[in-house]
Design a protein around this motif. Structure first.
Motif, short mmCIF file in Angstrom:
data_model
loop_
_atom_site.label_atom_id
_atom_site.label_comp_id
_atom_site.label_asym_id
_atom_site.label_seq_id
_atom_site.Cartn_x
_atom_site.Cartn_y
_atom_site.Cartn_z
N ALA A 5 22.97 -12.79 -27.42
CA ALA A 5 23.02 -13.93 -28.33
C ALA A 5 24.44 -14.44 -28.50
O ALA A 5 24.67 -15.65 -28.56
CB ALA A 5 22.43 -13.53 -29.69
N LEU A 8 25.30 -16.44 -25.38
CA LEU A 8 24.66 -17.75 -25.42
C LEU A 8 25.37 -18.69 -26.38
O LEU A 8 25.53 -19.88 -26.11
CB LEU A 8 23.20 -17.60 -25.84
CG LEU A 8 22.22 -17.04 -24.81
CD1 LEU A 8 20.84 -16.87 -25.43
CD2 LEU A 8 22.13 -17.97 -23.60
N GLU A 9 25.81 -18.15 -27.50
CA GLU A 9 26.52 -18.96 -28.50
C GLU A 9 27.83 -19.49 -27.95
O GLU A 9 28.13 -20.69 -28.09
CB GLU A 9 26.76 -18.11 -29.74
CG GLU A 9 27.37 -18.85 -30.90
CD GLU A 9 27.62 -17.93 -32.07
OE1 GLU A 9 26.81 -17.94 -33.01
OE2 GLU A 9 28.61 -17.19 -32.05
N LEU A 178 20.26 -26.62 -27.02
CA LEU A 178 19.24 -25.61 -26.77
C LEU A 178 19.84 -24.21 -26.73
O LEU A 178 19.25 -23.24 -27.23
CB LEU A 178 18.51 -25.91 -25.46
CG LEU A 178 17.62 -27.16 -25.46
CD1 LEU A 178 17.06 -27.40 -24.06
CD2 LEU A 178 16.48 -27.02 -26.46
N LEU A 179 21.02 -24.07 -26.14
CA LEU A 179 21.67 -22.76 -26.08
C LEU A 179 22.03 -22.26 -27.48
O LEU A 179 21.85 -21.07 -27.79
CB LEU A 179 22.93 -22.84 -25.21
CG LEU A 179 22.71 -23.00 -23.70
CD1 LEU A 179 24.05 -23.20 -23.00
CD2 LEU A 179 22.00 -21.79 -23.14
N SER A 182 18.86 -21.28 -29.33
CA SER A 182 18.33 -20.04 -28.77
C SER A 182 19.14 -18.83 -29.22
O SER A 182 18.58 -17.77 -29.51
CB SER A 182 18.32 -20.12 -27.24
OG SER A 182 17.53 -21.20 -26.79
N SER A 183 20.46 -18.98 -29.26
CA SER A 183 21.30 -17.87 -29.72
C SER A 183 21.01 -17.52 -31.17
O SER A 183 21.02 -16.34 -31.54
CB SER A 183 22.78 -18.23 -29.54
OG SER A 183 23.16 -19.29 -30.40
N LEU A 185 18.11 -17.99 -32.78
CA LEU A 185 16.79 -17.37 -32.87
C LEU A 185 16.82 -15.94 -32.34
O LEU A 185 16.12 -15.07 -32.86
CB LEU A 185 15.78 -18.21 -32.08
CG LEU A 185 15.52 -19.62 -32.62
CD1 LEU A 185 14.53 -20.36 -31.75
CD2 LEU A 185 15.04 -19.59 -34.06
N CYS A 186 17.64 -15.70 -31.30
CA CYS A 186 17.73 -14.34 -30.76
C CYS A 186 18.44 -13.39 -31.73
O CYS A 186 18.14 -12.21 -31.78
CB CYS A 186 18.48 -14.36 -29.43
SG CYS A 186 17.57 -15.15 -28.09
#
Length: 215
Positions: A5, A8-9, A178-179, A182-183, A185-186
């Motif tokens: 995560a 991704l962030e 989106l990245l 997603s980070s 939410l992960c």
């Protein structure tokens, strides 16, 4: 926070900044549409949001800004509005995302995730606002280029470099949003470390044995 995560962030933030700079370059560039004539092959014309330019093969370039805002066509007015809105929303998204980064110690984890999600959503909105005027100007050029009513000898507008830069910036802004989402939410579900799980299991087993001895 999970390593995946966090990666991704950071990746989303880097793509976010690069995409915003790409959108800014698209707004400033005068090469939205280009046109060259057979009568004057040494010269070509470029149309931008803020000025028009005449480019010569020898290397000379002369640009002239538009005289009046009210005299602009509706296409250029809307393109200006959308691109300025894209830059504003994108910059606001970057400013909101920075306090939500894991490496920035500014607030609690739940608030960080909220900031990151809001910044990601603003990034996606900024990307859509960038793609709308760029795609519309490309559609305008295609429709006029293949217009059968216009004689073939009449010069036509073609795609400029700013359109390709705008497409890249718009898609990258959406990807960056989106990245970031997603980070966030992960990172909401953080798995417990293996050693901590083993310690809890051993502690539970020890307590159960101790209770059985007393019994």
């Amino acid at each position: 926070m999970d390593t995946c995560a966090c990666a991704l962030e950071l990746l989303g933030m880097l793509v976010y900044v690069a995409a915003w700079l790409c959108a800014l370059t698209t707004t400033v560039l005068p090469q939205w549409l280009t046109m060259s004539t057979a009568l004057l092959p040494i010269e070509s014309y470029e149309l931008g949001l803020w000025e028009t330019c005449v480019v010569q093969d020898v290397g000379g370039m002369e640009c002239r800004p538009y005289d009046s805002l009210l005299g602009l066509s509706s296409d250029l007015k809307l393109a200006r509005i959308f691109m300025c809105a894209c830059l504003t929303v994108g910059l606001l998204g970057i400013m909101v995302t920075v306090p939500g980064l894991y490496l920035v110690n500014s607030c609690k984890d739940r608030t960080k995730r909220t900031f990151t999600i809001i910044g990601g959503v603003l990034g996606m909105i900024s990307g859509v606002l960038c793609l709308i005027p760029v795609s519309y100007m490309a559609h305008f050029a295609v429709m006029h280029f293949f217009d059968e009513k216009v004689p073939e000898v009449v010069p036509r507008w073609e795609f400029g470099d700013a359109l390709f830069c705008g497409w890249a910036g718009g898609f990258l802004l959406i990807v960056a949003g989106l990245l970031l989402v997603s980070s966030s939410l992960c990172s909401q579900v953080e798995p417990q470390p293996v050693l901590q799980q083993r310690y809890k299991a051993m502690n539970t087993d020890y307590n159960s044995r101790k209770r059985s001895e007393y019994v």
